[in-house]
Structures are given as structure tokens and as C-alpha cells.
Design an enzyme around this catalytic site. Structure first.
Site, PDB file in Angstrom:
ATOM      1  N   LYS A 104       0.849  -1.192   0.000  1.00 16.68           N
ATOM      2  CA  LYS A 104       0.000   0.000   0.000  1.00 16.68           C
ATOM      3  C   LYS A 104       0.877   1.231   0.000  1.00 16.68           C
ATOM      4  O   LYS A 104       2.023   1.193   0.477  1.00 16.68           O
ATOM      5  CB  LYS A 104      -0.888   0.020   1.247  1.00 16.68           C
ATOM      6  N   GLY A 217     -20.395   7.149   2.353  1.00 18.73           N
ATOM      7  CA  GLY A 217     -19.381   7.433   1.329  1.00 18.73           C
ATOM      8  C   GLY A 217     -20.029   7.632  -0.025  1.00 18.73           C
ATOM      9  O   GLY A 217     -20.893   6.839  -0.425  1.00 18.73           O
ATOM     10  N   ASN A 220     -15.643   7.098  -5.129  1.00 20.07           N
ATOM     11  CA  ASN A 220     -15.571   6.063  -6.158  1.00 20.07           C
ATOM     12  C   ASN A 220     -16.416   4.841  -5.766  1.00 20.07           C
ATOM     13  O   ASN A 220     -17.273   4.395  -6.522  1.00 20.07           O
ATOM     14  CB  ASN A 220     -14.103   5.677  -6.388  1.00 20.07           C
ATOM     15  N   GLY A 222     -18.631   4.287  -2.991  1.00 19.10           N
ATOM     16  CA  GLY A 222     -20.008   4.510  -2.540  1.00 19.10           C
ATOM     17  C   GLY A 222     -20.921   4.953  -3.669  1.00 19.10           C
ATOM     18  O   GLY A 222     -22.041   4.449  -3.805  1.00 19.10           O
TER      19      GLY A 222
END
Ligand code: NAD
Length: 415
Positions: A104, A217, A220, A222
Site C-alpha cells: 500500500k 461514502g 468512487n 459509494g
């Protein structure tokens, strides 16, 4: 005290190790990321001053294949957060049974305060910093919070420059625009994969035909999930972004809401809705609650007030281990992030495969390749839950840990 994300990950890992009785030697490997890269990136801002940005790339485990994981731009980014997310990426790729490991990246920044030019400089500088450590067969960054096809295009372009114009290197960056080697179906991949899991949940737990949904959210993940649910005639009764949420008991017209959001840049004042805070949104009575924004939103403080029957985590790490225990005593079913949001990394993997073969698939092909992968991950979680008589988070963890440990064993010891 703020919740430390990696402490949560360690607790989850250790609970899984205990249930599966994992040899301590392998547990140690999974608790420790293979490599932690930290950078201080100087950027000349539009006002002429230089700001220093803290940034990370953490490569957790590559037993099953090259490291893979998104890059996020967020103010709370720190080593603990990126470490946690890198660990979950290894597990996510393993549960999806794609030949990748986990990593990450993150840059500590409030992206909303950057001009477009400053953002581009920052992403290009970050790419130059990580360039010696990434590549399609080494580590492939993708999108995450506050990134989009444009940011990924800057990264791919910078990496190609670093490699003297060799376009093959763009396979190391996923989430690119279609015009620049991106894959069809990547933008809504996480949500599409989540939808396949939702279908399995509805079938497995015999929910009524019209379950209603609340989503935290509207980025992107949600926003696309709301759209896909709406297109499939499901009712989304509440949704939020960072500034708060809206509620309509009869269900929101999501296509109209997207148009409203694009124009007004806010969810507020959308027709026939009530406003509510993010805290209130999470506590709405509903069939399925979908956290799709940030981590640590369901904690010991509010878990007892959650009224959803089922939680499907599309954000990474939205529920703390203490909250997990409270939800379990309340008999709320929780479908964990590493399973539910694995669609994103799976289509990123498809993007890499297409880039490396220089041949592109149709959207139909993408969807028909994604669905069986999500179903297989679901089935392996259910089988493991039955075998170990554990909850679905532990089942997904055990199933993915087992695959990574098997890969480590097959490769043999050279320690
Ligand atoms: P995004 O930046 O596009 O959207 C994030 C959304 O969360 C926005 O609507 C924002 O307003 C909202 N938000 C931010 N802070 C909030 C807060 N404090 N309270 C409530 N809402 C808040 O990000 P995204 O790509 O949609 O990612 C959302 C989550 O899904 C993250 O946890 C991410 O790691 C995870 N995820 C994303 C992908 C992907 O492909 N994008 C894949 C797997 C997992």
C-alpha cells in the site's frame, strides 16, 4: 485516544492465527511487512513556498506474486495506517486467489487543498521516489482514496519516463484512463465486486426480496455502488459524504442524486430528503449497511447503536475489533472488507494482464471474469466459517492466510 489501525490488524491476525492454530514461525512473517519505504517529498507550491510531504510505500508480502495495492492521499496517512492497509492487501489478493501479494502507498495530504498543478507535481514526485522499487513483476500501485484515472495517468507517465520511454512499464500502474492503457470496468470494479457479494448475501441469508441499503461514502466506491444498486431496483434509503448524509425512507433516485452532486458539489438540499450526520446515518434502521468511506467508523462507542441486520464492508477497516465483538453479540452479520472489496484489485489485476499482453477485453468479458472470482472467494469464506465455526471476518482471514502460508512453504526455507 485515536484507534491505531495496525493495532486493529494485529488483533485480527492474532485471533485468526489462534483459531487456525498457525505455527508461530509463519505468524511472525505475516505480522511483519517485508519493506517499509518512507519519503519526505519537497514540492514548490503555487505561492512559491516549498512544502514537505510525508509519503509511504509499504510492501507486506509477495509469497503469492508481485506486491499490489493502492495509493491514497489523505491527511491521516501514517505508517500504522499504510502498514495495516498493506497487510489487508496481501489477504485480499489471497482470498480472491489472484497471483499477487500485498502493498500500500500513501501521501499525508488534504488533497482538497491542492491545486491541480500541485497535485500533479506531488504524484510525479512520489512516483520518482518509488520508481526503483516498483514494476509489473515487483510491485504495482493502483488507485485508492482521492485518486482517479488522471492521477494514475501522471504516475504511469512518470514511470515510463523513468524507464526511458518504455511503455511496458505502464502495466505497473493500474486505474489508468482507457486512452492510456486502462481497463474497461475498473472505475466501478470495487462496487461491482461488492454487488456480486451482496447477491450472495441476499441468497444465503434469505433476505426479503427488497432489502434496503444505507451507504456511507459517495466517492468512487459509494457512488458507483449506489448506482449499481439503483439500476438493479434496490432501494438506497440513506447515503453520506464527508460533510454528512441524506435520508429518504422511500429510497433515493440515485441517477438524479448524481446529477445534483455534480452540479451542487454537495448531497445537501436534494429533493424530498432529510439531512443527517454521519453518526446518525450509521445508526439508521436498515437491512444492509455499507461503510464505503474511511476506516474506524464503527467502534465500541456506536456499535451498540447499529440497527442494520447485515454490514458489508466496502471501505477498508471500517470496524474495530472491539466493535466486531459487540456486533457479534447483537447477531449482526458482518461481511469483511478483504472479501467484499476485492473486486477493485481483481480488475486492477485484469488491467495488468491486458497491458502485458497488449490486448484489451470488453466490459462484458471483465464482468464475466470478475463474478466467478468473487463467488469463489465467497464460497471459500463460507466453507471456512463452517469448518472453524467462526465469524466471516475470521473465516476470510484464515482462508487467505492459509494460501499465503502454503505458498511460503512451497517456496522452501532460505532463512
Ligand atoms: P474516495 O476518495 O473516492 O471517496 C471517499 C468518500 O468518503 C467520499 O465521499 C468522502 O466525502 C467520504 N469521506 C471522507 N472522509 C469521511 C468521513 N470522515 N466521514 C464520512 N465520509 C467521509 O475513496 P474511495 O476510492 O471511494 O474509497 C473509499 C474506501 O474504499 C476506502 O476505505 C478505500 O480504501 C476503500 N477501497 C477503495 C477501492 C477503490 O478501488 N477505490 C478498492 C478497495 C477499497
Amino acid at each position: 485516544m485515536p484507534v491505531d489501525l495496525f493495532e486493529n490488524t494485529l488483533q485480527q491476525l492474532r485471533s485468526a492465527f489462534q483459531i487456525m492454530k498457525l505455527d508461530d514461525n509463519y505468524a511472525k512473517i505475516l505480522e511483519s511487512p517485508a519493506r517499509i519505504l518512507k519519503f519526505h517529498l519537497p514540492i514548490r507550491m503555487d505561492n512559491g513556498k516549498i512544502n514537505i510531504f510525508e509519503a509511504y510505500r509499504i510492501q507486506h508480502n509477495n509469497a503469492c506474486g508481485p506486491y499490489k495495492g493502492g495509493v491514497r492521499l489523505a491527511p491521516q496517512v501514517d505508517e500504522s495506517e499504510v502498514r495495516a492497509l498493506a497487510t489487508w492487501m496481501s489477504l485480499k489478493c489471497s482470498i480472491a486467489q489472484i497471483p499477487l501479494g500485498g502493498a500500500k502507498g500513501g501521501i499525508k495530504v488534504d488533497a482538497s487543498k491542492l491545486s491541480q498543478g500541485e497535485k500533479e507535481k506531488l504524484l510525479r514526485s512520489y512516483t520518482r521516489a518509488i520508481a526503483p522499487f516498483i514494476g509489473p513483476d515487483i510491485d504495482a500501485p493502483g488507485p485508492d482514496m482521492n485518486t482517479n484515472p488522471q492521477t494514475m495517468a501522471w504516475m504511469a507517465d512518470e514511470l515510463i519516463k523513468f524507464h526511458h520511454g518504455d511503455h511496458r512499464w505502464k502495466a505497473a500502474i493500474t486505474g489508468k484512463p482507457l486512452e492510456f492503457g486502462g481497463s474497461l470496468g475498473r472505475l466501478d470494479a470495487t462496487s461491482r465486486g461488492g454487488m456480486y457479494i451482496i447477491e450472495e448475501v441476499i441468497r444465503t441469508f434469505s433476505l426479503n426480496k427488497e432489502p434496503n441499503f444505507v451507504i456511507q461514502g459517495f466517492g468512487n466506491v459509494g457512488m458507483y455502488l449506489a448506482k449499481i444498486l439503483f439500476e438493479n431496483d434496490h432501494k438506497v434509503i440513506g447515503i453520506s459524504d464527508v460533510h454528512g448524509g441524506i435520508y429518504c425512507k422511500n429510497g433515493l433516485d440515485i441517477n438524479a442524486l448524481i446529477r445534483h452532486y455534480e452540479k451542487e458539489k454537495t448531497l445537501k438540499n436534494f429533493k424530498n430528503t432529510e439531512s443527517l450526520s454521519n453518526e446518525q446515518l450509521l445508526e439508521l434502521p436498515c437491512d444492509i449497511l455499507i461503510p464505503a468511506a474511511i476506516e474506524n467508523v464503527i467502534t465500541k462507542k456506536n456499535a451498540d447503536k447499529i440497527k442494520a441486520k447485515i454490514i458489508i464492508e466496502l471501505a477498508n477497516g471500517p470496524t474495530t475489533p472491539e466493535a466486531d465483538k459487540i456486533l457479534e453479540t447483537k447477531k449482526i452479520i458482518l461481511i469483511p472488507d478483504i472479501l467484499s472489496n476485492a473486486g477493485g484489485v481483481t480488475v486492477s489485476y485484469f488491467e495488468m494482464v491486458q497491458n502485458l499482453s497488449n490486448f484489451f477485453w470488453s466490459e462484458f468479458e471483465i464482468k464475466s471474469k470478475l463474478k466467478p472470482i468473487m463467488k469463489k472467494a465467497w464460497n471459500s469464506t463460507i466453507l471456512t466459517a463452517n469448518k472453524y465455526k467462526c465469524n466471516y471476518r475470521m473465516a476470510a482471514f484464515i482462508s487467505s492466510i492459509q494460501r499465503i502460508v502454503d505458498a511460503i512453504k512451497f517456496k522452501g526455507e532460505n532463512y
